[in-house]
Scaffold this active site. Structure first.
Site, PDB file in Angstrom:
ATOM      1  N   SER A 282       0.857  -1.196   0.000  1.00 45.58           N
ATOM      2  CA  SER A 282       0.000   0.000   0.000  1.00 45.58           C
ATOM      3  C   SER A 282       0.883   1.233   0.000  1.00 45.58           C
ATOM      4  O   SER A 282       2.052   1.166   0.387  1.00 45.58           O
ATOM      5  CB  SER A 282      -0.862   0.004   1.269  1.00 45.58           C
ATOM      6  OG  SER A 282      -1.523   1.243   1.412  1.00 45.58           O
ATOM      7  N   TYR A 295      -2.526  -0.545  10.380  1.00 46.07           N
ATOM      8  CA  TYR A 295      -2.438  -0.828   8.943  1.00 46.07           C
ATOM      9  C   TYR A 295      -1.053  -0.431   8.411  1.00 46.07           C
ATOM     10  O   TYR A 295      -0.355  -1.244   7.792  1.00 46.07           O
ATOM     11  CB  TYR A 295      -3.550  -0.068   8.224  1.00 46.07           C
ATOM     12  CG  TYR A 295      -3.660  -0.352   6.753  1.00 46.07           C
ATOM     13  CD1 TYR A 295      -4.252  -1.522   6.292  1.00 46.07           C
ATOM     14  CD2 TYR A 295      -3.180   0.557   5.814  1.00 46.07           C
ATOM     15  CE1 TYR A 295      -4.360  -1.783   4.932  1.00 46.07           C
ATOM     16  CE2 TYR A 295      -3.288   0.310   4.456  1.00 46.07           C
ATOM     17  CZ  TYR A 295      -3.884  -0.861   4.017  1.00 46.07           C
ATOM     18  OH  TYR A 295      -3.996  -1.115   2.666  1.00 46.07           O
TER      19      TYR A 295
HETATM   20  N1  NAD Z   1      -8.689  -0.625  -1.231  1.00 48.12           N
HETATM   21  C1  NAD Z   1      -7.666   0.222  -1.195  1.00 48.12           C
HETATM   22  O1  NAD Z   1      -7.839   1.429  -1.303  1.00 48.12           O
HETATM   23  C2  NAD Z   1      -6.268  -0.313  -1.048  1.00 48.12           C
HETATM   24  C3  NAD Z   1      -5.196   0.568  -1.237  1.00 48.12           C
HETATM   25  C4  NAD Z   1      -3.902   0.088  -1.135  1.00 48.12           C
HETATM   26  C5  NAD Z   1      -3.672  -1.231  -0.833  1.00 48.12           C
HETATM   27  N2  NAD Z   1      -4.723  -2.068  -0.637  1.00 48.12           N
HETATM   28  C6  NAD Z   1      -4.424  -3.460  -0.317  1.00 48.12           C
HETATM   29  O2  NAD Z   1      -4.974  -4.284  -1.308  1.00 48.12           O
HETATM   30  C7  NAD Z   1      -5.308  -5.542  -0.741  1.00 48.12           C
HETATM   31  C8  NAD Z   1      -6.761  -5.861  -1.058  1.00 48.12           C
HETATM   32  O3  NAD Z   1      -7.552  -4.841  -0.500  1.00 48.12           O
HETATM   33  P1  NAD Z   1      -9.051  -4.575  -0.964  1.00 48.12           P
HETATM   34  O4  NAD Z   1      -9.316  -3.149  -0.797  1.00 48.12           O
HETATM   35  O5  NAD Z   1      -9.270  -5.198  -2.278  1.00 48.12           O
HETATM   36  O6  NAD Z   1      -9.833  -5.331   0.193  1.00 48.12           O
HETATM   37  P2  NAD Z   1     -11.265  -6.017   0.186  1.00 48.12           P
HETATM   38  O7  NAD Z   1     -11.725  -5.938   1.599  1.00 48.12           O
HETATM   39  O8  NAD Z   1     -12.140  -5.490  -0.887  1.00 48.12           O
HETATM   40  O9  NAD Z   1     -10.900  -7.533  -0.175  1.00 48.12           O
HETATM   41  C9  NAD Z   1     -10.080  -8.283   0.664  1.00 48.12           C
HETATM   42  C10 NAD Z   1     -10.315  -9.764   0.383  1.00 48.12           C
HETATM   43  O10 NAD Z   1      -9.469 -10.479   1.296  1.00 48.12           O
HETATM   44  C11 NAD Z   1     -10.250 -11.514   1.892  1.00 48.12           C
HETATM   45  N3  NAD Z   1      -9.695 -11.827   3.217  1.00 48.12           N
HETATM   46  C12 NAD Z   1      -9.777 -11.082   4.340  1.00 48.12           C
HETATM   47  N4  NAD Z   1      -9.210 -11.737   5.374  1.00 48.12           N
HETATM   48  C13 NAD Z   1      -8.740 -12.904   4.880  1.00 48.12           C
HETATM   49  C14 NAD Z   1      -8.058 -14.006   5.460  1.00 48.12           C
HETATM   50  N5  NAD Z   1      -7.761 -14.048   6.752  1.00 48.12           N
HETATM   51  N6  NAD Z   1      -7.731 -15.044   4.659  1.00 48.12           N
HETATM   52  C15 NAD Z   1      -8.055 -15.036   3.348  1.00 48.12           C
HETATM   53  N7  NAD Z   1      -8.715 -14.028   2.749  1.00 48.12           N
HETATM   54  C16 NAD Z   1      -9.049 -12.973   3.511  1.00 48.12           C
HETATM   55  C17 NAD Z   1     -11.656 -10.958   1.972  1.00 48.12           C
HETATM   56  O11 NAD Z   1     -12.622 -11.995   2.108  1.00 48.12           O
HETATM   57  C18 NAD Z   1     -11.755 -10.205   0.652  1.00 48.12           C
HETATM   58  O12 NAD Z   1     -12.212 -11.021  -0.392  1.00 48.12           O
HETATM   59  C19 NAD Z   1      -5.030  -5.434   0.756  1.00 48.12           C
HETATM   60  O13 NAD Z   1      -3.779  -6.003   1.050  1.00 48.12           O
HETATM   61  C20 NAD Z   1      -5.016  -3.953   0.984  1.00 48.12           C
HETATM   62  O14 NAD Z   1      -4.250  -3.587   2.105  1.00 48.12           O
HETATM   63  C21 NAD Z   1      -6.028  -1.641  -0.736  1.00 48.12           C
END
Ligand code: NAD
Length: 407
Positions: A282, A295
């Site tokens: 991130s 985070y």
């Molecule tokens: N959304 C953002 O703005 C953003 C920005 C930068 C980085 N990220 C990173 O991208 C990645 C995905 O984020 P997102 O926004 O798509 O999240 P999201 O919440 O939309 O999706 C996360 C997925 O991970 C799964 N998950 C959660 N806990 C789990 C576990 N213990 N075991 C297996 N699966 C699990 C959930 O069921 C879900 O399908 C993360 O690592 C997040 O930190 C997100």
């Protein structure tokens, strides 16, 4: 020797002989119509080796010792030579082999081709050698954790569209299955799903074994599953800090620990084969995040793991990099109408003067020099870069529209 350990070794032999990616499927029947791949007793080799502790060589093992790796190298070399010897006069490889004591293995450039071999419809492997950039992941096997929704789903879809075979692993088993079905609907099989809790070691170990069973090996691990519990250090309960840390930080150790042996085993029989591990990090892994320490701390730690794993695993042809996206405003984390950050920030008045979700969104978009949030295709390009670039490892690639600039 456990079949799940032998499977990537056999796949490696195919990778070496074909000089191209293959999917490898298994059938427990030793099919008498197939040529025999003779290994001089891999079980004996494995179990008789050195002073390894009893039980160390079953798929339940939690350590992966130098002795095991040395024993596997011997089996890998045998498998490589044995498969080369099965080429016909035209240099064609059999699309299936019988391994006494184990069963039969079937290879194809795609899952459907390997399945056709399993059904006895083809006898020779139709090799498709990568031709250029457009083939960066074609035929490669990718595992995407947290792939049921959000960035994970975007990445899984993008990789499948680029020709990879994608295994969608998620704690939301139904969501992962439905999404894999969607990727497969009306066309070739290019995805499968697995249930996993990445913060539970047993669950991660089982996932790693299942990957070898589903497609024969692993070329790309995208460690994407992540969670967010924002809050002030003065107020956030410690259990929330631990929850976030377990999934965003510790789980990355677990998925690498249990997935990289499959990559290493492939390499015993295909020494030139490279694999990739990519952590979806991130922008909060590159700069602190106010009232979001759990985070950001876990994401900063992830960069430390990436650099350290990169140094260690380079010996096995595995590159390890992080991709650091900016905010994915259109994903569920931000846009979910009930639980999303936009509605939360609107309701808690976090953005001064904001009267609607559109106001909150505009406030955050204005922080990005390029004026918009990060999207799936932006992240996919960074992933493809990391894979195609064979002279870089241990890096953290920002994908933030200029919001974070490296020093
Ligand atoms: N959304 C953002 O703005 C953003 C920005 C930068 C980085 N990220 C990173 O991208 C990645 C995905 O984020 P997102 O926004 O798509 O999240 P999201 O919440 O939309 O999706 C996360 C997925 O991970 C799964 N998950 C959660 N806990 C789990 C576990 N213990 N075991 C297996 N699966 C699990 C959930 O069921 C879900 O399908 C993360 O690592 C997040 O930190 C997100």
């Amino acid at each position: 020797m456990d079949r799940l350990m032998l499977t990537p070794v056999i796949r490696g032999a195919y990778l070496e002989a074909a000089r191209a990616p293959v999917i490898l499927l298994f059938d427990k029947d030793e099919r008498s119509d197939l040529p025999e791949l003779t290994l001089s007793g891999p079980g004996a080799l494995w179990h008789g080796h050195g002073s390894a502790p009893a039980g160390a060589f079953d798929s339940d093992h939690r350590t992966y010792t130098a002795e095991e790796r040395a024993a596997e190298d011997v089996v890998g070399k045998q498998a490589r030579e044995a498969l080369q010897a099965l080429k016909d006069a035209d240099g064609a490889l059999p699309s299936g082999v019988r391994v006494p004591g184990y069963g039969s293995f079937f290879a194809g450039s795609t899952w459907d081709e390997a399945d056709a071999a399993r059904r006895g419809e083809t006898a020779k492997l139709d090799v498709r050698v990568p031709a250029g950039r457009e083939d960066t992941v074609r035929g490669r096997i990718a595992l995407v954790t947290g792939g049921a929704q959000g960035f994970g789903a975007e990445i899984a879809r993008g990789l499948a569209d680029e020709g990879a075979f994608v295994i969608v692993a998620d704690i939301n088993a139904d969501g992962a299955e439905a999404f894999a079905d969607e990727l497969n609907a009306g066309g070739p099989v290019r995805a499968a799903s697995l249930a996993v809790d990445v913060s539970n070691e047993d669950s991660v170990r089982k996932m790693a074994g299942s990957v070898a069973d589903i497609a024969g090996g692993l070329d790309l691990l995208v460690s994407n599953a992540g969670v967010l519990r924002a809050g002030s250090v003065l107020e956030l309960p410690y259990r929330d800090f631990e929850f976030v840390t377990k999934i965003n930080y510790s789980a990355f150790f677990l998925v690498v620990k249990h997935s990289s042996p499959t990559m290493i085993r492939q390499r015993t029989s295909c020494p030139s084969w490279t694999a990739d591990i990519i952590q979806i990090n991130s922008k909060s892994g590159l700069a602190g995040s106010n009232k979001n320490a759990a985070y950001a701390g876990g994401k900063f730690g992830g960069i430390g793991l990436v650099q350290s794993f990169a140094m260690e695993l380079v010996e096995y042809g595995i590159k390890v990099n992080a991709v650091c996206p900016g905010n994915f405003f259109d994903g569920p984390l931000w846009s979910d109408p009930k639980k999303g950050l936009f509605i939360q920030y609107l309701n808690t008045g976090k953005v001064p003067g904001a009267k609607s979700i559109a106001d909150v969104k505009a406030f955050y978009e204005a922080k990005v020099p390029m004026g918009r949030g990060c999207e799936g295709p932006d992240v996919l390009k960074a992933i493809l870069y990391c894979i195609e670039q064979d002279y870089e490892t241990g890096q953290a690639v920002p994908v933030t529209g200029g919001q974070i600039m490296l020093r």
